[in-house]
Write a protein that holds these residues in place. Structure first.
Motif, short mmCIF file in Angstrom:
data_model
loop_
_atom_site.label_atom_id
_atom_site.label_comp_id
_atom_site.label_asym_id
_atom_site.label_seq_id
_atom_site.Cartn_x
_atom_site.Cartn_y
_atom_site.Cartn_z
N TYR A 165 0.83 -1.21 0.00
CA TYR A 165 0.00 0.00 0.00
C TYR A 165 0.87 1.26 0.00
N THR A 225 -11.03 -6.62 5.90
CA THR A 225 -10.73 -6.74 4.47
C THR A 225 -11.33 -5.55 3.72
N GLY A 226 -12.55 -5.15 4.12
CA GLY A 226 -13.18 -3.98 3.53
C GLY A 226 -12.35 -2.73 3.75
N TRP A 229 -9.23 -2.93 1.46
CA TRP A 229 -9.67 -2.75 0.08
C TRP A 229 -10.01 -1.29 -0.18
N TYR A 230 -10.71 -0.67 0.78
CA TYR A 230 -11.06 0.73 0.64
C TYR A 230 -9.81 1.61 0.54
N TYR A 232 -6.92 0.93 -0.71
CA TYR A 232 -6.34 0.85 -2.06
C TYR A 232 -7.22 1.58 -3.08
N LEU A 233 -8.54 1.39 -2.98
CA LEU A 233 -9.45 2.06 -3.92
C LEU A 233 -9.36 3.57 -3.80
N TYR A 239 -12.90 4.51 -5.62
CA TYR A 239 -14.01 4.19 -4.70
C TYR A 239 -15.25 4.99 -5.05
N MET A 245 -17.10 -3.32 -2.89
CA MET A 245 -16.29 -3.44 -1.67
C MET A 245 -17.14 -3.26 -0.43
N CYS A 248 -18.47 -6.05 1.91
CA CYS A 248 -17.68 -6.60 3.02
C CYS A 248 -18.18 -6.04 4.34
#
Length: 267
Positions: A165, A225-226, A229-230, A232-233, A239, A245, A248
């Motif tokens: 990241y 995980t959400g 993921w958020y 990175y988005l 996003y 996403m 999650c």
């Protein structure tokens, strides 16, 4: 197999091995169908994702609030326990922090204020140490033998996630700013909780409460995980309010609520 007296959970009682607690897969399937249907509705009803802001603010508050109610109820059931009482109180408070953070974020969003970094983020951050208190309390109680390979991946997971990241985010931004450090904080804390949760899932898979713990940990894995993921988005401006996403989060809190329901049925 061991069973714990909720009035003194440090004194285990021996019970027959055949005593088990089964997962009601119909409930988990129902949660999955509900979440997928809701996501499909969002795509159909809101071609412009920002138009779903009001509805999603409400859903985002209700979901962790439901899990919070179950969390405090289970903590009350474990009130006489020196270990589990504090552990589940920490989890309930963690869930309450996320619900509170969503309320604060919703206020900022409704008023059209900048939501880049607000008081909501500070409240959200407090979720992670409280979940770690819950995990560490339970893991220490069981005193498991953790091998070198297990210790290696527990340490490696947050290092790898955070490193990837940081590299991608810094490459895009070009310099560390508030957005970078805010996102980095979420990723670091989320990856640590994710790693600890995976360790807990490995340790708690046995016993009468093992199934309920496993379901609980799955719910925590979904929410963390959400978060990752958020991160990175958000770094790559991908996003949106209706991004898949978010499923999650929706599923994670409902699974946690179901797991806590199973706990209160067993203890």
């Amino acid at each position: 197999m061991l069973r714990w007296n909720k009035k003194d959970s440090e004194t285990p009682e021996v019970v027959p091995e055949r005593l088990t607690s089964k997962i009601n897969y119909k409930i988990l399937i129902s949660i999955a169908i509900l979440i997928v249907s809701f996501q499909a509705y969002l795509y159909y009803a809101f071609p412009k994702p920002d138009d779903a802001s009001g509805l999603l603010d409400i859903v985002s508050i209700i979901n962790p609030s439901i899990a919070t109610v179950f969390g405090f109820y289970v903590a009350k059931q474990y009130k006489g326990s020196k270990v589990f009482g504090k552990a589940y109180l920490a989890l309930a408070l963690a869930l309450a922090m996320n619900a509170g953070g969503e309320i604060i974020y919703g206020v900022y969003d409704t008023l059209g204020m900048d939501t880049t970094f607000t008081a909501a983020d500070i409240v959200f951050y407090s979720f992670y140490p409280l979940v770690l208190v819950h995990l560490i309390s339970n893991i220490r109680f069981f005193k498991p033998k953790i091998g070198y390979l297990t210790k290696a991946w527990v340490v490696a997971i947050p290092i790898v996630i955070t490193s990837v990241y940081s590299y991608l985010s810094y490459s895009k931004i070009g310099h560390p700013d508030l957005t970078f450090f805010s996102g980095l904080t979420y990723v670091v804390l989320s990856s640590i909780v994710l790693s600890g949760t995976m360790l807990g899932a490995r340790i708690f898979r046995q016993g009468v409460l093992g199934v309920a713990w496993l379901v609980l940990l799955i719910g925590i894995i979904l929410t963390t995980t959400g978060d990752i993921w958020y991160g990175y988005l958000d770094t790559f401006d991908q996003y949106t309010l209706t991004h898949p996403m978010n499923m999650c989060y929706y599923a994670g809190y409902l699974v946690i609520a179901y797991a806590l329901y199973k706990h209160q049925k067993i203890i």
